[in-house]
Design a protein around this motif. Structure first.
Motif, PDB file in Angstrom:
ATOM      1  N   MET A   1       0.809  -1.214   0.000  1.00 32.66           N
ATOM      2  CA  MET A   1       0.000   0.000   0.000  1.00 32.66           C
ATOM      3  C   MET A   1       0.848   1.272   0.000  1.00 32.66           C
ATOM      4  N   GLY A   2       2.153   1.121  -0.227  1.00 31.62           N
ATOM      5  CA  GLY A   2       3.010   2.295  -0.385  1.00 31.62           C
ATOM      6  C   GLY A   2       3.568   2.864   0.905  1.00 31.62           C
ATOM      7  N   LEU A   3       3.423   2.140   2.010  1.00 32.33           N
ATOM      8  CA  LEU A   3       3.969   2.599   3.291  1.00 32.33           C
ATOM      9  C   LEU A   3       5.317   1.936   3.540  1.00 32.33           C
ATOM     10  N   SER A   4       6.206   2.644   4.189  1.00 32.37           N
ATOM     11  CA  SER A   4       7.549   2.097   4.397  1.00 32.37           C
ATOM     12  C   SER A   4       8.142   2.414   5.764  1.00 32.37           C
ATOM     13  N   ASN A   5       7.466   3.235   6.544  1.00 31.68           N
ATOM     14  CA  ASN A   5       8.041   3.735   7.793  1.00 31.68           C
ATOM     15  C   ASN A   5       7.592   2.867   8.967  1.00 31.68           C
ATOM     16  N   LEU A   6       8.366   1.824   9.263  1.00 33.32           N
ATOM     17  CA  LEU A   6       8.028   0.862  10.311  1.00 33.32           C
ATOM     18  C   LEU A   6       8.863   1.120  11.561  1.00 33.32           C
ATOM     19  N   TYR A   7       8.152   1.182  12.704  1.00 35.62           N
ATOM     20  CA  TYR A   7       8.821   1.324  14.000  1.00 35.62           C
ATOM     21  C   TYR A   7       8.526   0.091  14.841  1.00 35.62           C
ATOM     22  N   LEU A   8       9.551  -0.419  15.498  1.00 37.46           N
ATOM     23  CA  LEU A   8       9.402  -1.549  16.412  1.00 37.46           C
ATOM     24  C   LEU A   8       9.770  -1.070  17.812  1.00 37.46           C
ATOM     25  N   VAL A   9       8.788  -1.101  18.716  1.00 35.93           N
ATOM     26  CA  VAL A   9       9.013  -0.636  20.079  1.00 35.93           C
ATOM     27  C   VAL A   9       9.313  -1.837  20.975  1.00 35.93           C
ATOM     28  N   ASN A  10      10.520  -1.851  21.501  1.00 35.23           N
ATOM     29  CA  ASN A  10      10.946  -2.903  22.432  1.00 35.23           C
ATOM     30  C   ASN A  10      10.498  -4.295  21.963  1.00 35.23           C
ATOM     31  N   PRO A  11      10.876  -4.698  20.746  1.00 33.34           N
ATOM     32  CA  PRO A  11      10.449  -6.007  20.251  1.00 33.34           C
ATOM     33  C   PRO A  11      10.993  -7.131  21.138  1.00 33.34           C
ATOM     34  N   GLN A  12      10.173  -8.148  21.356  1.00 35.51           N
ATOM     35  CA  GLN A  12      10.591  -9.266  22.207  1.00 35.51           C
ATOM     36  C   GLN A  12      11.601 -10.154  21.497  1.00 35.51           C
ATOM     37  N   VAL A  13      11.601 -10.088  20.166  1.00 36.11           N
ATOM     38  CA  VAL A  13      12.596 -10.787  19.350  1.00 36.11           C
ATOM     39  C   VAL A  13      13.048  -9.833  18.257  1.00 36.11           C
ATOM     40  N   GLN A  14      14.245 -10.042  17.773  1.00 38.06           N
ATOM     41  CA  GLN A  14      14.765  -9.180  16.712  1.00 38.06           C
ATOM     42  C   GLN A  14      14.382  -9.737  15.340  1.00 38.06           C
ATOM     43  N   PRO A  15      14.202  -8.872  14.349  1.00 38.85           N
ATOM     44  CA  PRO A  15      13.890  -9.347  12.999  1.00 38.85           C
ATOM     45  C   PRO A  15      14.945 -10.343  12.524  1.00 38.85           C
ATOM     46  N   ASP A  16      14.506 -11.434  11.906  1.00 42.55           N
ATOM     47  CA  ASP A  16      15.434 -12.476  11.465  1.00 42.55           C
ATOM     48  C   ASP A  16      15.065 -12.936  10.062  1.00 42.55           C
ATOM     49  N   SER A  17      15.653 -14.078   9.667  1.00 41.06           N
ATOM     50  CA  SER A  17      15.412 -14.602   8.323  1.00 41.06           C
ATOM     51  C   SER A  17      13.945 -14.977   8.112  1.00 41.06           C
ATOM     52  N   HIS A  18      13.274 -15.375   9.195  1.00 39.23           N
ATOM     53  CA  HIS A  18      11.847 -15.713   9.090  1.00 39.23           C
ATOM     54  C   HIS A  18      11.036 -14.460   8.745  1.00 39.23           C
ATOM     55  N   ALA A  19      11.395 -13.340   9.354  1.00 39.85           N
ATOM     56  CA  ALA A  19      10.728 -12.067   9.051  1.00 39.85           C
ATOM     57  C   ALA A  19      10.971 -11.679   7.595  1.00 39.85           C
ATOM     58  N   ILE A  20      12.202 -11.861   7.130  1.00 42.85           N
ATOM     59  CA  ILE A  20      12.537 -11.539   5.743  1.00 42.85           C
ATOM     60  C   ILE A  20      11.740 -12.419   4.787  1.00 42.85           C
ATOM     61  N   ALA A  21      11.630 -13.718   5.119  1.00 40.01           N
ATOM     62  CA  ALA A  21      10.911 -14.651   4.251  1.00 40.01           C
ATOM     63  C   ALA A  21       9.440 -14.259   4.133  1.00 40.01           C
ATOM     64  N   LEU A  22       8.805 -13.918   5.260  1.00 41.89           N
ATOM     65  CA  LEU A  22       7.381 -13.582   5.244  1.00 41.89           C
ATOM     66  C   LEU A  22       7.109 -12.174   4.708  1.00 41.89           C
ATOM     67  N   SER A  23       8.154 -11.381   4.598  1.00 40.24           N
ATOM     68  CA  SER A  23       7.953 -10.042   4.035  1.00 40.24           C
ATOM     69  C   SER A  23       7.708 -10.111   2.531  1.00 40.24           C
ATOM     70  N   ALA A  24       8.081 -11.223   1.909  1.00 41.37           N
ATOM     71  CA  ALA A  24       7.797 -11.481   0.487  1.00 41.37           C
ATOM     72  C   ALA A  24       8.199 -10.308  -0.411  1.00 41.37           C
ATOM     73  N   GLY A  25       9.453  -9.893  -0.293  1.00 44.09           N
ATOM     74  CA  GLY A  25       9.927  -8.801  -1.143  1.00 44.09           C
ATOM     75  C   GLY A  25       9.925  -7.449  -0.469  1.00 44.09           C
ATOM     76  N   ALA A  26       9.445  -7.387   0.759  1.00 43.40           N
ATOM     77  CA  ALA A  26       9.440  -6.116   1.491  1.00 43.40           C
ATOM     78  C   ALA A  26      10.562  -6.103   2.537  1.00 43.40           C
ATOM     79  N   SER A  27      11.663  -6.780   2.211  1.00 43.83           N
ATOM     80  CA  SER A  27      12.782  -6.853   3.164  1.00 43.83           C
ATOM     81  C   SER A  27      13.373  -5.472   3.434  1.00 43.83           C
ATOM     82  N   ASP A  28      13.213  -4.533   2.483  1.00 44.48           N
ATOM     83  CA  ASP A  28      13.729  -3.178   2.702  1.00 44.48           C
ATOM     84  C   ASP A  28      12.981  -2.479   3.837  1.00 44.48           C
ATOM     85  N   VAL A  29      11.675  -2.767   3.953  1.00 46.90           N
ATOM     86  CA  VAL A  29      10.898  -2.181   5.051  1.00 46.90           C
ATOM     87  C   VAL A  29      11.393  -2.730   6.386  1.00 46.90           C
TER      88      VAL A  29
END
Length: 243
Positions: free
Chosen positions: A28-56
């Motif tokens: 939808m054209g949004l790119s500004n993502l904030y993570l507040v005190n995430p319980q886990v850090q972004p990893d390869s699983h997050a990249i895989a499920l982003s399906a091409g939105a790894s830049d976000v």
């Protein structure tokens, strides 16, 4: 404008939700993502499920507190799936999108999504100007985090496109030249003369046709160039009639 809209996830506990959220945002054209005190850090699983939105995901801002994520924002909207005893101004996704886009023209906007299990606390919700509710089926209102982000992101995009279309129309209208009233009146005189000469206007009711034609051309809001074309047609018809 859309860069001014922050999607904020508070204490997310599943990296898959981060990736799915990034995907929902980017479509939808949004790119500004904030993570507040995430319980886990972004990893390869997050990249895989982003399906091409790894830049976000890769450009996500990670902060320790909600206050840090909200810094500089002039509109803050918090989502909540639970009924609250706390009375607060409420917005549905469509209104949320409209308000976000309008404010984002001049200042950052924050839309906060809470923890997967318990959402946002009352203290966190009190930092918001509006609380966002999604009017789901009352018998089954189960939405996961990424679904909720997708719904809100969609309404933001629709509001953004509507504003862009409105601005484009206004810009085109600003560039259009319209004739002065005296030129319009001269056209009506010319038109009536040609219609009289051709026998189209009945002499018993000369004003009836002209009144209807005036209404028609008034609705059309004729441009200067269009008026010149119409006058040219009438002149051509007169020349043809003389031959």
């Amino acid at each position: 404008m859309l860069d001014n809209i922050r999607i904020i996830l508070v204490e997310t506990s599943h990296t898959g939700n981060m990736g799915s959220t990034a995907r929902a945002m980017k479509t939808m054209g949004l790119s500004n993502l904030y993570l507040v005190n995430p319980q886990v850090q972004p990893d390869s699983h997050a990249i895989a499920l982003s399906a091409g939105a790894s830049d976000v995901i890769g450009n996500a801002t990670i902060v320790n507190s909600l206050d840090e994520a909200l810094e500089g924002c002039k509109l803050v909207i918090g989502t909540s799936a639970r009924s609250r005893t706390l009375s607060w101004p409420m917005v549905a996704p469509r209104e949320c999108g409209e308000k976000s886009v309008m404010q984002a023209k001049t200042a950052p906007v924050a839309i906060i999504f809470g923890r997967e299990r318990i959402g946002l606390t009352n203290e966190e919700l009190q930092k918001c100007q509006y609380h966002l509710y999604i009017p789901t089926n009352p018998e089954y209102g189960s939405l996961n985090l990424a679904m909720a982000v997708q719904l809100v992101s969609y309404e933001i995009r629709m509001a953004y496109l509507a504003l862009e279309e409105k601005n484009a129309v206004n810009s085109e209208e600003d560039e259009v030249e319209y004739p002065p009233v005296e030129d319009i009146e001269r056209f009506y005189v010319h038109l009536e003369s040609v219609l009289n000469e051709s026998g189209f206007i009945r002499k018993a009711h000369p004003g009836l046709i002209m009144n209807k034609l005036r209404r028609l051309y008034t609705r059309a809001h004729i441009e200067t160039q269009e008026l010149h074309i119409l006058r040219g047609i009438l002149t051509s018809m007169e020349k043809w009639a003389k031959k």
